[in-house]
Enzyme design. Structure first.
Site, short mmCIF file in Angstrom:
data_model
loop_
_atom_site.label_atom_id
_atom_site.label_comp_id
_atom_site.label_asym_id
_atom_site.label_seq_id
_atom_site.Cartn_x
_atom_site.Cartn_y
_atom_site.Cartn_z
N LYS A 126 -2.98 -15.65 39.71
CA LYS A 126 -2.24 -14.46 39.29
C LYS A 126 -1.66 -14.73 37.91
O LYS A 126 -1.46 -15.89 37.54
CB LYS A 126 -1.09 -14.19 40.27
CG LYS A 126 -0.59 -12.77 40.25
CD LYS A 126 -1.43 -11.85 41.11
CE LYS A 126 -1.03 -10.40 40.90
NZ LYS A 126 -1.67 -9.50 41.86
N ASP A 166 -2.79 -5.20 37.87
CA ASP A 166 -1.71 -5.18 38.86
C ASP A 166 -0.65 -4.24 38.27
O ASP A 166 -1.01 -3.39 37.43
CB ASP A 166 -1.15 -6.60 39.10
CG ASP A 166 -0.20 -6.69 40.28
OD1 ASP A 166 -0.67 -6.70 41.43
OD2 ASP A 166 1.04 -6.73 40.08
P1 NDP Z 1 1.28 0.44 39.08
O1 NDP Z 1 1.86 -0.17 37.87
O2 NDP Z 1 0.13 1.34 38.97
O3 NDP Z 1 2.43 1.25 39.87
C1 NDP Z 1 3.57 0.58 40.31
C2 NDP Z 1 4.50 1.60 40.92
O4 NDP Z 1 5.59 0.94 41.56
C3 NDP Z 1 5.14 2.52 39.90
O5 NDP Z 1 5.42 3.74 40.51
C4 NDP Z 1 6.42 1.78 39.54
O6 NDP Z 1 7.44 2.61 39.03
C5 NDP Z 1 6.83 1.22 40.88
N1 NDP Z 1 7.59 -0.02 40.67
C6 NDP Z 1 7.17 -1.14 40.03
N2 NDP Z 1 8.13 -2.07 40.00
C7 NDP Z 1 9.17 -1.51 40.63
C8 NDP Z 1 10.49 -1.98 40.93
N3 NDP Z 1 10.89 -3.21 40.57
N4 NDP Z 1 11.29 -1.13 41.61
C9 NDP Z 1 10.86 0.11 41.98
N5 NDP Z 1 9.64 0.59 41.72
C10 NDP Z 1 8.81 -0.20 41.06
O7 NDP Z 1 0.98 -0.77 40.05
P2 NDP Z 1 0.01 -0.83 41.32
O8 NDP Z 1 0.00 0.46 42.02
O9 NDP Z 1 -1.26 -1.43 40.86
O10 NDP Z 1 0.73 -1.93 42.20
C11 NDP Z 1 1.70 -1.60 43.20
C12 NDP Z 1 1.81 -2.75 44.19
O11 NDP Z 1 0.53 -2.97 44.79
C13 NDP Z 1 2.21 -4.10 43.59
O12 NDP Z 1 2.98 -4.81 44.54
C14 NDP Z 1 0.88 -4.81 43.39
O13 NDP Z 1 1.01 -6.21 43.37
C15 NDP Z 1 0.15 -4.34 44.64
N6 NDP Z 1 -1.30 -4.45 44.58
C16 NDP Z 1 -2.03 -3.79 43.61
C17 NDP Z 1 -3.40 -3.90 43.59
C18 NDP Z 1 -4.25 -3.13 42.64
O14 NDP Z 1 -5.46 -3.13 42.81
N7 NDP Z 1 -3.69 -2.44 41.65
C19 NDP Z 1 -4.11 -4.78 44.55
C20 NDP Z 1 -3.27 -5.36 45.55
C21 NDP Z 1 -1.92 -5.21 45.53
P3 NDP Z 1 7.77 2.60 37.47
O15 NDP Z 1 6.71 3.47 36.84
O16 NDP Z 1 9.13 3.15 37.37
O17 NDP Z 1 7.69 1.17 37.02
#
Ligand code: NDP
Length: 451
Positions: A126, A166
């Site tokens: 990662k 991510d």
């Molecule tokens: P994105 O950046 O596309 O979206 C993240 C979302 O979560 C946004 O709405 C963001 O809001 C919110 N968010 C992020 N950090 C925080 C925080 N500290 N508190 C509250 N809200 C938060 O990311 P992904 O959708 O790709 O990832 C989301 C989760 O899924 C993560 O845990 C990631 O590790 C996991 N994941 C993703 C994969 C992928 O293929 N993309 C694969 C496997 C797991 P804001 O816009 O305000 O930051």
């Protein structure tokens, strides 16, 4: 805890005293391994656990870049290469101001076992940076990505380490990163996944984590004679994983009534249908706006986030809940609220969204908990399929990739439910995922000697 696993945990606490998230990930993993450690004397003899909690390599580096005012900004870059026991390191890159070594190590550690569960030959890693893409211009993001890749490119390669997206890393960032890699190395290689469809990407990669989460949840529900049809669902986040979770739930006849970002949440009792979802996709992916704008457009309630309170998103009556934002977004009070409101299944789209306490509350109350290692493995699984397509120099149809994804998620369910029943208890999918993921990595490590 068993004396052997306790010793490993104490070693982590004393070596990495400030790495709270890493300690949490190791702890929950060791609690599951506790149940089988006596049956595996070779694991103790070869000190497999002691080696697993130490990354093979950690790279930390300076990322200087120029902002639009012509000033030099400096961020910190990371790549944690946790395990190459079963394949090249594989795992996403996160761009978020909260990124630190502990978060990188927890994510890399989880990734090792998740990748093992997919059945594909991928090790775990990662990376990322404390760079905050929010509010930055496209040019600033490009200059940051180019500087980041200028250092990272020395440590990755199609047979060495293959990063992906991510939090904060989507199609735009992968494009800039890939362009810089290609320019420095002078090779068009499958070194990143999540690439655009025009330059080596796979169909269904953007959809894969959300779709996979719903496929795995569907498999769990099927065994309980339940499904998504007519079910009300809570989804947190509004990024990649959240968007495609909503899309697939809608396709299966369910209704999603919440979405959020780090500033607040919306509640739409009528359901986030396909038209509203396409508004969210444009809002978040193109305009880079805030979820508050959904409330303004559709006239639904918006609740601002107050970090000191239980999250109101988890205090709404519904059937199933899908945390898809970030780690530790479901704490003790939230879990109690979910149980009180009769939630039947929690599917972890985000990595480690439940605290240790909340996991205990949910599982002991009979809520079906699909842990992230299994539930969100669809993204990396299709990344693995993108690597295969790149090696073969061909592209599969969307139908074929989706079919493969479904097959992989059903297989993961089979493996984790069998492991749960054999080594722990029925429906303890946390133990099932940890144990099933661990077995393969452990055997590969023993076979390869002390490396
Ligand atoms: P994105 O950046 O596309 O979206 C993240 C979302 O979560 C946004 O709405 C963001 O809001 C919110 N968010 C992020 N950090 C925080 C925080 N500290 N508190 C509250 N809200 C938060 O990311 P992904 O959708 O790709 O990832 C989301 C989760 O899924 C993560 O845990 C990631 O590790 C996991 N994941 C993703 C994969 C992928 O293929 N993309 C694969 C496997 C797991 P804001 O816009 O305000 O930051």
């Amino acid at each position: 805890m068993h004396s052997q696993t306790e010793q490993v945990y104490q070693q982590v606490l004393s070596r990495d005293p400030n790495e709270r998230e890493f300690q949490q990930a190791v702890y929950t993993f060791l609690l599951s391994i506790d149940k089988i450690i006596d049956e595996l004397p070779e694991v103790t003899y070869h000190r497999v656990l002691e080696r697993m909690v130490e990354p093979e390599r950690v790279v930390m580096f300076r990322v200087p870049w120029m902002d639009d005012e012509g000033k030099c900004q400096v961020n910190r870059g990371f790549r944690v290469q946790m395990s190459s026991a079963i394949g090249p390191y594989k795992g996403g890159l996160r761009l978020h101001p909260s990124v630190n070594l502990s978060i990188m190590k927890f994510l890399a550690f989880e990734q090792v076992f998740k990748n093992s569960l997919t059945g594909l030959p991928m090790g775990g890693g990662k990376g990322g940076s404390d760079f905050n893409p929010k509010g930055k211009s496209d040019n600033e993001v490009m200059r940051f990505c180019q500087s980041f890749m200028t250092e990272l490119c020395r440590h990755i390669g199609p047979d060495t380490d293959v990063p992906a997206g991510d939090i904060g890393v989507g199609a735009r960032e992968i494009g800039y990163l890939y362009g810089q890699y290609k320019r420095i190395k002078n090779e068009f290689a499958g070194v990143l996944t999540g690439k655009g469809i025009e330059y080596g990407g796979s169909f269904i990669r953007p959809e894969a984590t959300g779709y996979g989460l719903v496929y795995l949840s569907e498999a769990i529900l099927r065994d309980k004679k339940m499904d998504f049809n007519g079910a009300t669902c809570l989804v947190s986040g509004s990024g990649n994983v959240a968007q495609f979770t909503v899309e697939k739930i809608n396709a299966l006849g369910g209704k999603v009534i919440t979405l959020s970002d780090s500033s607040g949440m919306i509640i739409d009792e009528a359901g986030i249908d396909s038209e509203k979802l396409s508004f969210v996709k444009t809002l978040k992916n193109v305009k880079r706006g805030r979820i508050k704008e959904y409330a303004e457009k559709y006239g639904v309630p918006y609740i601002e986030r107050n970090n000191s309170e239980p999250n109101p998103l988890w205090n709404i009556k519904a059937d199933y809940a899908f945390p898809c934002a970030t780690q530790n977004e479901i704490l003790k009070e939230d879990a109690l609220n979910l149980v009180k409101n009769g939630i039947k299944l929690v599917g972890e789209g985000a990595n480690m969204p439940c605290s240790i306490e909340s996991e205990e509350i949910l599982t002991s109350s009979g809520v079906l908990l699909a842990p992230a290692k299994a539930a969100n493995a669809g993204g990396v699984a299709v990344s693995g399929l993108e690597m295969s397509q790149n090696s073969q120099r061909l592209r599969w149809t969307p139908e074929k990739v989706d079919q493969e994804l479904k097959g992989i998620m059903n297989n993961i369910y089979k493996n984790i439910s069998e492991a749960a029943e054999t080594y722990s208890k029925k429906d303890n999918f946390i133990d099932g995922a940890n144990i099933a993921g661990f077995m393969k990595v452990s055997r590969a490590m023993i076979a390869q000697g002390y490396v």
